[in-house]
Scaffold this motif. Structure first.
Motif, short mmCIF file in Angstrom:
data_model
loop_
_atom_site.label_atom_id
_atom_site.label_comp_id
_atom_site.label_asym_id
_atom_site.label_seq_id
_atom_site.Cartn_x
_atom_site.Cartn_y
_atom_site.Cartn_z
N GLU A 1 -4.71 10.17 3.87
CA GLU A 1 -5.30 8.79 3.65
C GLU A 1 -4.83 7.94 2.74
O GLU A 1 -4.56 6.89 2.46
CB GLU A 1 -6.69 8.94 3.79
CG GLU A 1 -7.58 7.62 3.92
CD GLU A 1 -8.95 7.73 3.60
OE1 GLU A 1 -9.39 8.80 3.49
OE2 GLU A 1 -9.85 6.59 3.59
N GLY A 2 -4.60 8.54 1.58
CA GLY A 2 -4.02 7.82 0.16
C GLY A 2 -2.82 7.60 0.16
O GLY A 2 -2.56 6.35 -0.02
N ILE A 3 -1.79 8.24 1.02
CA ILE A 3 -0.58 7.87 1.28
C ILE A 3 -0.51 6.66 2.00
O ILE A 3 0.31 5.71 1.81
CB ILE A 3 0.43 8.98 1.81
CG1 ILE A 3 0.44 9.90 0.90
CG2 ILE A 3 1.85 8.45 2.16
CD1 ILE A 3 1.14 9.70 -0.51
N GLU A 4 -0.91 6.54 3.14
CA GLU A 4 -1.17 5.31 4.07
C GLU A 4 -1.89 4.19 3.19
O GLU A 4 -1.15 3.01 3.54
CB GLU A 4 -2.14 5.62 5.32
CG GLU A 4 -2.17 4.73 6.47
CD GLU A 4 -0.58 4.40 6.72
OE1 GLU A 4 0.15 5.27 6.97
OE2 GLU A 4 -0.47 3.29 7.47
N ALA A 5 -2.84 4.35 2.60
CA ALA A 5 -3.31 3.24 1.81
C ALA A 5 -2.35 2.62 0.73
O ALA A 5 -2.21 1.28 0.73
CB ALA A 5 -4.61 3.69 1.04
N GLU A 6 -1.58 3.48 0.23
CA GLU A 6 -0.63 3.18 -0.79
C GLU A 6 0.43 2.36 0.00
O GLU A 6 0.98 1.20 -0.64
CB GLU A 6 0.17 4.46 -1.44
CG GLU A 6 0.90 4.17 -2.37
CD GLU A 6 2.28 4.62 -2.18
OE1 GLU A 6 2.57 4.85 -1.10
OE2 GLU A 6 3.24 4.11 -3.19
N LYS A 7 0.85 2.96 1.16
CA LYS A 7 1.96 2.14 1.84
C LYS A 7 1.34 0.65 2.24
O LYS A 7 2.15 -0.29 1.94
CB LYS A 7 2.17 2.81 3.09
CG LYS A 7 3.65 2.77 3.64
CD LYS A 7 4.08 3.86 4.60
CE LYS A 7 3.50 3.50 6.00
NZ LYS A 7 3.69 4.47 6.85
N GLN A 8 0.00 0.57 2.86
CA GLN A 8 -0.39 -0.45 3.25
C GLN A 8 -0.46 -1.69 2.23
O GLN A 8 -0.18 -2.79 2.25
CB GLN A 8 -1.53 -0.25 4.02
CG GLN A 8 -1.59 0.59 5.16
CD GLN A 8 -0.47 -0.13 6.16
OE1 GLN A 8 -0.43 -1.51 6.40
NE2 GLN A 8 0.17 0.52 6.90
N THR A 9 -0.91 -1.19 1.18
CA THR A 9 -1.18 -1.93 -0.07
C THR A 9 0.29 -2.61 -0.68
O THR A 9 0.29 -3.81 -0.86
CB THR A 9 -1.78 -1.34 -1.34
OG1 THR A 9 -3.06 -0.80 -0.75
CG2 THR A 9 -2.04 -2.24 -2.53
N ILE A 10 1.27 -1.73 -0.63
CA ILE A 10 2.46 -2.28 -0.80
C ILE A 10 3.07 -3.24 0.01
O ILE A 10 3.62 -4.45 -0.38
CB ILE A 10 3.44 -1.24 -1.08
CG1 ILE A 10 3.13 -0.36 -2.47
CG2 ILE A 10 4.90 -1.62 -1.23
CD1 ILE A 10 4.25 0.87 -2.68
N ALA A 11 2.92 -2.90 1.24
CA ALA A 11 3.14 -3.99 2.22
C ALA A 11 2.58 -5.28 2.09
O ALA A 11 3.30 -6.20 2.14
CB ALA A 11 2.90 -3.41 3.57
N LEU A 12 1.25 -5.27 1.80
CA LEU A 12 0.54 -6.34 1.52
C LEU A 12 1.14 -7.12 0.29
O LEU A 12 1.18 -8.56 0.36
CB LEU A 12 -0.86 -6.39 1.37
CG LEU A 12 -1.59 -5.99 3.00
CD1 LEU A 12 -3.09 -5.65 2.56
CD2 LEU A 12 -1.45 -6.89 3.75
N LEU A 13 1.20 -6.46 -0.61
CA LEU A 13 1.85 -7.01 -1.82
C LEU A 13 3.19 -7.72 -1.80
O LEU A 13 3.61 -8.75 -2.45
CB LEU A 13 1.79 -6.39 -3.15
CG LEU A 13 0.44 -5.89 -3.40
CD1 LEU A 13 0.37 -4.70 -4.70
CD2 LEU A 13 -0.51 -7.07 -3.84
N SER A 14 3.98 -6.93 -0.98
CA SER A 14 5.36 -7.46 -0.58
C SER A 14 5.43 -8.95 0.09
O SER A 14 6.00 -9.79 -0.20
CB SER A 14 6.00 -6.31 0.30
OG SER A 14 6.14 -5.20 -0.55
N LYS A 15 4.31 -8.99 1.21
CA LYS A 15 4.32 -10.22 1.76
C LYS A 15 3.77 -11.17 0.89
O LYS A 15 4.24 -12.62 1.10
CB LYS A 15 3.05 -9.84 3.09
CG LYS A 15 2.81 -11.14 3.75
CD LYS A 15 1.93 -10.72 4.82
CE LYS A 15 1.33 -12.03 5.71
NZ LYS A 15 0.61 -12.92 5.07
N LEU A 16 2.71 -10.92 0.12
CA LEU A 16 2.38 -12.19 -1.02
C LEU A 16 3.64 -12.50 -1.71
O LEU A 16 3.78 -13.68 -1.90
CB LEU A 16 1.28 -11.32 -1.91
CG LEU A 16 0.78 -12.04 -2.99
CD1 LEU A 16 0.20 -13.62 -2.68
CD2 LEU A 16 -0.30 -11.41 -4.15
#
Ligand code: F1X
Ligand code: MN
Length: 420
Positions: A57-72
């Motif tokens: 769950e932590g790895i998935e959260a890390e991946k999703q957060t990075i995706a959102l920040l890259s989009k930003l």
């Protein structure tokens, strides 16, 4: 909120990245993407930590957060429209209402974008979007993406902190014997140490180490010529006039509020100054105002405030440790108080505070003096607009005045006043 493009009633337009080559333009084009990239790198570097603590769950959260920040980062770099916030944080509505107020004068959704809108707004918005990305991925919600830089700034400044706490011990030891002139001399020195502590900010350096290496007291003479506007005599007289006649100086002195800026060395200079104000009887109470979430890379959060006191207590240096224990006592006794109102992490100019945060305005009205640390507070005090540098500070405040106030700021952005 005023329309951003015109002078109305003598109030000039907001600074923005519309002017190619301006500091606002270079900040948004270069520095903010650099900061975002470092945030993404920090999260990526902590991947194993998230896995150890939260598993897949932590790895998935890390991946999703990075995706959102890259989009930003992409939205920022390609001047996309600013988007409404979608998280469940308490300040989501004030932020979205602020955006809608911006959009109304121009009448369309496209108008509020990174390079076309007020610099102050979009820069604050970026830090709030980082918070949204973390909030939307629960194991990450409380992760302070700037913590490494802030703690490094403290550890890299140890020599300077030791020198400052040693100086303070010398003042404390002789406090009862000091003449008023001697007290004034120490006041001026520690006030200016707090001013120059503001040089150590990680937003202007885009995260590069910016710690204090040499003695802050010995640097004062060489820095004196760089002070553009010096109203320290007015700060002194405000404190003296707040002392009411009574049995003991401490019981009848005034309350000083310090609107904090950066953690690390700058926070230590503020705590040392606050200790001096109370020990000398120049203040009976000090209220500190920090940020409710990680902000502008190095700004103080409650965690940073408590961590800094604990670290100073634990120092292997007699006078640092003594100061740390004194600070802890002041907090426990209520002589010092820490607040973190959401207004400080919103984009508003301070002239909007009475309307948008009347509770905070009322709190500040209880102070006899409010010290605003740093450049962002200076920009918000004056609206971050295209003012002429000869304009008076009072004019730029546009009626903001809960109490006598002073800005302790090292110049890092366009706005500057009183150079007439
Ligand atoms: O408030 P601080 O820590 O003194 O400085 C904030 C800052 O680093 O951020 C903005 C530019 O990104 C400017 O206001 C200033 O350079
Ligand atoms: Mn700051």
């Amino acid at each position: 909120m005023m329309a951003a493009d015109q002078t109305v009633d003598g109030v000039p337009p907001s600074l923005s990245a519309k002017v190619v080559g301006s500091f606002a333009y270079l900040t948004i084009r270069d520095r903010l993407p650099t900061i975002l990239t470092k945030v993404i790198d920090t999260i990526h570097r902590n991947k194993n930590k998230f896995f150890e603590e939260y598993g897949k769950e932590g790895i998935e959260a890390e991946k999703q957060t990075i995706a959102l920040l890259s989009k930003l980062r992409n939205e920022l770099q390609t001047d996309k429209p600013v988007l409404e916030l979608t998280d469940g944080l308490q300040d989501r509505e004030p932020w979205n209402q602020y955006l809608q107020r911006h959009q109304r004068p121009q009448g369309d959704q496209e108008s509020v974008s990174w390079f076309k809108s007020p610099w102050l707004y979009v820069e604050c918005y970026m830090y709030r979007r980082i918070q949204e990305a973390l909030w939307l991925n629960p194991p990450m919600s409380d992760f302070d993406v700037f913590n490494e830089g802030k703690t490094q700034s403290f550890f890299e400044s140890q020599q300077a902190v030791m020198a400052l706490c040693t100086y303070l011990e010398g003042v404390n030891k002789n406090m009862e014997e000091l003449s008023k002139n001697q007290l004034l001399e120490h006041f001026n020195k520690l006030l200016k140490v707090s001013l120059w502590g503001n040089k150590c900010d990680l937003s202007i350096s885009a995260g590069q180490d910016n710690s204090q290496k040499n003695s802050p007291i010995e640097s004062l003479t060489s820095l004196q010529p760089f002070i553009l506007v010096d109203d320290s005599n007015m700060v002194w007289s405000t404190l003296i006039s707040a002392q009411r006649q009574g049995q003991s100086a401490k019981a009848t002195a005034g309350r000083v509020d310090i609107v904090l800026d950066n953690a690390g060395f700058e926070l230590v200079t503020d705590l040392v100054f606050a200790e001096f104000l109370v020990n000398s009887g120049l203040a009976r109470e000090v209220h500190f105002h920090g940020k409710s979430f990680p902000w502008f890379v190095s700004d103080v959060t409650a965690n940073d405030f408590q961590w800094t006191i604990r670290q100073t207590m634990a120092a292997n240096h007699k006078w640092m440790s003594k100061s740390g224990y004194q600070w802890q006592s002041y907090v426990k006794e209520g002589v010092w108080a820490y607040h973190d109102h959401p207004f400080w992490t919103q984009p508003h100019e301070f002239c909007d505070m009475a309307a948008d945060a009347p509770d905070l305005y009322a709190t500040l009205q209880g102070a006899d003096l409010v010290l605003f640390k740093g450049d962002l507070n200076y920009r918000k005090l004056t609206g971050d607009r295209e003012w002429d540098h000869t304009v008076g500070f009072d004019t730029a405040l546009q009626g903001f005045g809960p109490a006598p106030l002073c800005s302790l700021r090292t110049l890092k952005a366009n706005v500057q006043f009183e150079l007439g």
